[in-house]
Design a protein around this motif. Structure first.
Motif, short mmCIF file in Angstrom:
data_model
loop_
_atom_site.label_atom_id
_atom_site.label_comp_id
_atom_site.label_asym_id
_atom_site.label_seq_id
_atom_site.Cartn_x
_atom_site.Cartn_y
_atom_site.Cartn_z
N ARG A 116 -29.27 66.44 19.93
CA ARG A 116 -30.55 65.67 21.15
C ARG A 116 -31.47 63.89 21.00
NH1 ARG A 116 -31.73 70.88 22.70
NH2 ARG A 116 -30.88 71.25 25.11
N LYS A 120 -30.29 60.73 21.97
CA LYS A 120 -32.01 59.49 22.77
C LYS A 120 -32.25 57.68 21.78
CE LYS A 120 -36.71 59.12 22.30
NZ LYS A 120 -38.55 59.28 21.12
N LYS A 149 -23.31 61.63 23.34
CA LYS A 149 -23.77 62.69 24.32
C LYS A 149 -23.06 63.06 24.53
CE LYS A 149 -24.91 62.71 29.39
NZ LYS A 149 -25.72 62.07 30.87
N LEU A 152 -23.25 65.62 22.02
CA LEU A 152 -24.42 66.90 22.16
C LEU A 152 -23.64 67.94 22.89
CD1 LEU A 152 -26.99 68.31 21.70
CD2 LEU A 152 -27.72 66.18 23.49
#
Length: 613
Positions: A116, A120, A149, A152
């Motif tokens: 995460r 970010k 992304k 993840l």
């Protein structure tokens, strides 16, 4: 026009190759060997250097984080800070993923948290690049954020549609960028697209729009790259979870079980069929399953190098296959030597293991010679090539001399290994003779390129002698290769070409040496005639600015290390006029008057007279 529009026009747009920066950092600092801990330490050290160089530290005593916003980015290094923050978080997550027993529940929570953080920082990097960089850098940053992304979501096992969209977005960007730029950029983009393909296909499989076949899974398992490590870990995790939780099997788990079982069954059958190792008429039993598997892997790689598709493989691909082959044979030898230690006093078992170790070592020596011959072939292709690009490296003859030194050492080691036994078969004697013939051919090639290096250095006598010696060695090797029944036509043609080149080059060196000797007195007289007491005439060298009317290169040969002669630096002293000197020439011709009568006279007397005046 307001102030914001003026600032947007004045402030420059930064440009950086994000993909090349990422690939070079990962390849040079651990990820070529899958060492994520080393790469994470490099990212931390790199961030410290960037903070210090930018004077963007977070306080001395009390830590106070300073945020990077759009107004902060006045240097491209601020973007590097955000990029390496994302890379550090991603590499930390991958380090937890690569644990020997896999991440437990607590470690998995930490892993998701680090991913995460990576998402970010990657999103911040993309937003900053969209406002502060050119369009190409902005697109690369967007693809990088999409990949983070998707990674993840891939790890969380949820939102497969969103993960698929992220991976496809990254792939589309790299496919478009791969159409432009130089060749290196196109190759990097193509490799990145190939790394993203397995993740896209797996997401399609999870959605139900695709099925992975066994052959496709094997091909993906052989691919390399940091982007594929998570995919392979996910496959292994699914296989283990399937074996533990058979009661809750889903459709994709059944497919993975069948694939895994088929792969293991095929490997087990092939390893069980390998009961002995044949070499030069000997048959050595292979009893250890680990040795069987390692030898089997090595033989599969040998088939790739010697099969019908070997000619279509590139040199880099062949070198990668050789590395895998060497690893497999080294693993087999380590297992065999461990069995020797644990064999005890069983002489028959020891003899078989010693023979097997010798046979595997001999095959490993043969493949080492083949790999070094491939390196020689690559170096020869770059020897006479003109350097069009400054980054392209041109081979020097000294490098080929070093490679042939390695080949001679490999041939000598292989000969010592074969001749170490007492009772030898005719096959071993024939193999020894082959090693001697190859060694003689390597000596001829080495002598030829050593002569070429002396020729480039201007040493004509040494080069002529070495060319003659190389021709003699080539003819001796040619006679030995032609005397055997099974003739190697390729080697015979190479030796014939080498003999012709040696003869031609020796004639050239002989003629060049005679010409230089004949011109030596003339050149000496020219140099003597140019000698002058003036400092400016002592230098016979001419620079580019002195001969602009003559078409002559000032750079020189690309193989020499001489500096280009464009202009003298520092410049020579020049004479300049100065202010005139005024000399008083009339002083010696003037008769001056006597002024002694006007001078004050000193009074003479005693103390009393001086006292009373």
């Amino acid at each position: 026009m307001d102030a914001m529009e003026i600032d947007e026009q004045i402030l420059p747009r930064f440009s950086t190759n994000v993909l090349q920066l990422m690939k070079s950092s990962q390849a040079q600092h651990g990820l070529r060997h899958g060492d994520y801990a080393r790469y994470r330490r490099y990212c931390s050290a790199r961030l410290r250097r960037l903070y210090k160089s930018l004077k963007f530290t977070h306080g001395r005593g009390k830590y106070t984080r300073r945020a990077i916003v759009e107004s902060t980015v006045t240097d491209v290094r601020f973007l590097h800070v955000v990029f390496y923050m994302a890379e550090r978080a991603w590499s930390h997550a991958m380090e937890k993923r690569q644990l020997p027993d896999g991440p437990n529940a607590r470690q998995r929570i930490y892993l998701i948290g680090r991913l995460r953080k990576a998402v970010k920082w990657a999103s911040l990097f993309s937003s900053l690049c969209s406002n502060k960089t050119d369009s190409r850098t902005s697109l690369e940053a967007e693809a990088y954020a999409s990949y983070m992304k998707g990674t993840l979501l891939f790890e969380q096992d949820q939102n497969w549609e969103t993960a698929l969209a992220c991976f496809k977005n990254a792939r589309a960007v790299y496919e478009e960028l791969g159409k432009y730029g130089d060749l290196e950029n196109q190759v990097l983009c193509r490799e990145r697209v190939e790394e993203l393909e397995p993740s896209i296909r797996y997401c399609l499989h999870k959605i139900g729009k695709s099925n992975l076949q066994t052959s496709e899974l094997l091909q993906i398992n052989e691919m390399e790259g940091p982007a594929l490590d998570l995919f392979r870990a996910k496959i292994e995790e699914l296989t283990v979870s399937i074996l533990i939780c058979v009661a809750n099997i889903h459709e994709y788990q059944i497919t993975c079980i069948r694939l895994w079982a088929a792969m293991e069954e095929a490997r087990a059958q092939q390893a069980a069929s390998l009961t002995e190792f044949n070499w030069l008429g000997y048959r050595f039993p292979v009893s250890n399953p680990k040795s069987r598997v390692s030898i089997l892997k090595a033989q599969e790689h040998e088939k790739e190098l010697q099969g019908p598709t070997a000619e279509s493989l590139s040199a880099e691909k062949k070198l990668a296959i050789f590395d895998k082959l060497f690893t497999a044979y080294h693993d087999a030898r380590n297992t065999i030597r461990s069995d020797l230690v644990s064999a005890g006093n069983a002489e028959s078992v020891k003899d078989d293991l010693n023979g097997l170790d010798k046979a595997v070592g001999a095959v490993l020596g043969q493949r080492t010679i083949e790999r070094n011959q491939l390196l020689v072939k690559i170096a020869k292709s770059k020897l006479n090539r003109k350097r069009d690009d400054k980054s392209e490296k041109v081979t020097r003859p000294e490098e080929l001399v070093r490679l042939y030194d390695l080949l001679l050492q490999n041939a000598a080691d292989l000969f010592d290994l074969i001749s170490s036994g007492r009772d030898r078969k005719p096959e071993e004697i024939a193999f020894e003779e082959e090693c001697q013939r190859k060694s003689l051919a390597f000596r001829a090639e080495r002598c030829f390129y050593l002569a070429k290096s002396y020729s480039l250095a201007g040493k004509r006598i040494e080069a002529y002698a070495l060319y003659c010696r190389a021709r003699s060695l080539a003819e001796d090797a040619l006679a030995k290769f032609e005397s055997i029944s099974n003739k190697d036509e390729g080697t015979i043609e190479e030796l014939k070409t080498l003999s012709k080149e040696c003869r031609a080059n020796s004639c050239v060196e002989h003629a060049t040496g005679i010409m230089e000797e004949e011109k030596a007195p003339e050149n000496l007289s020219k140099k003597i005639s140019n000698i002058s007491l003036n400092d400016t005439a002592t230098k016979a060298e001419k620079y580019l600015l002195d001969k602009l009317d003559v078409y002559e290169s000032a750079v020189g040969d690309s193989n020499t290390k001489a500096a280009p002669k464009i202009e003298r630096f520092p410049p020579a002293f020049q004479s300049i006029p100065r202010n005139p000197i005024v000399l008083d020439l009339a002083h010696s011709c003037i008769t001056f008057p006597v002024l002694e009568n006007r001078m004050k006279k000193e009074r003479k007397g005693g103390f009393i007279s001086r006292l009373w005046g």
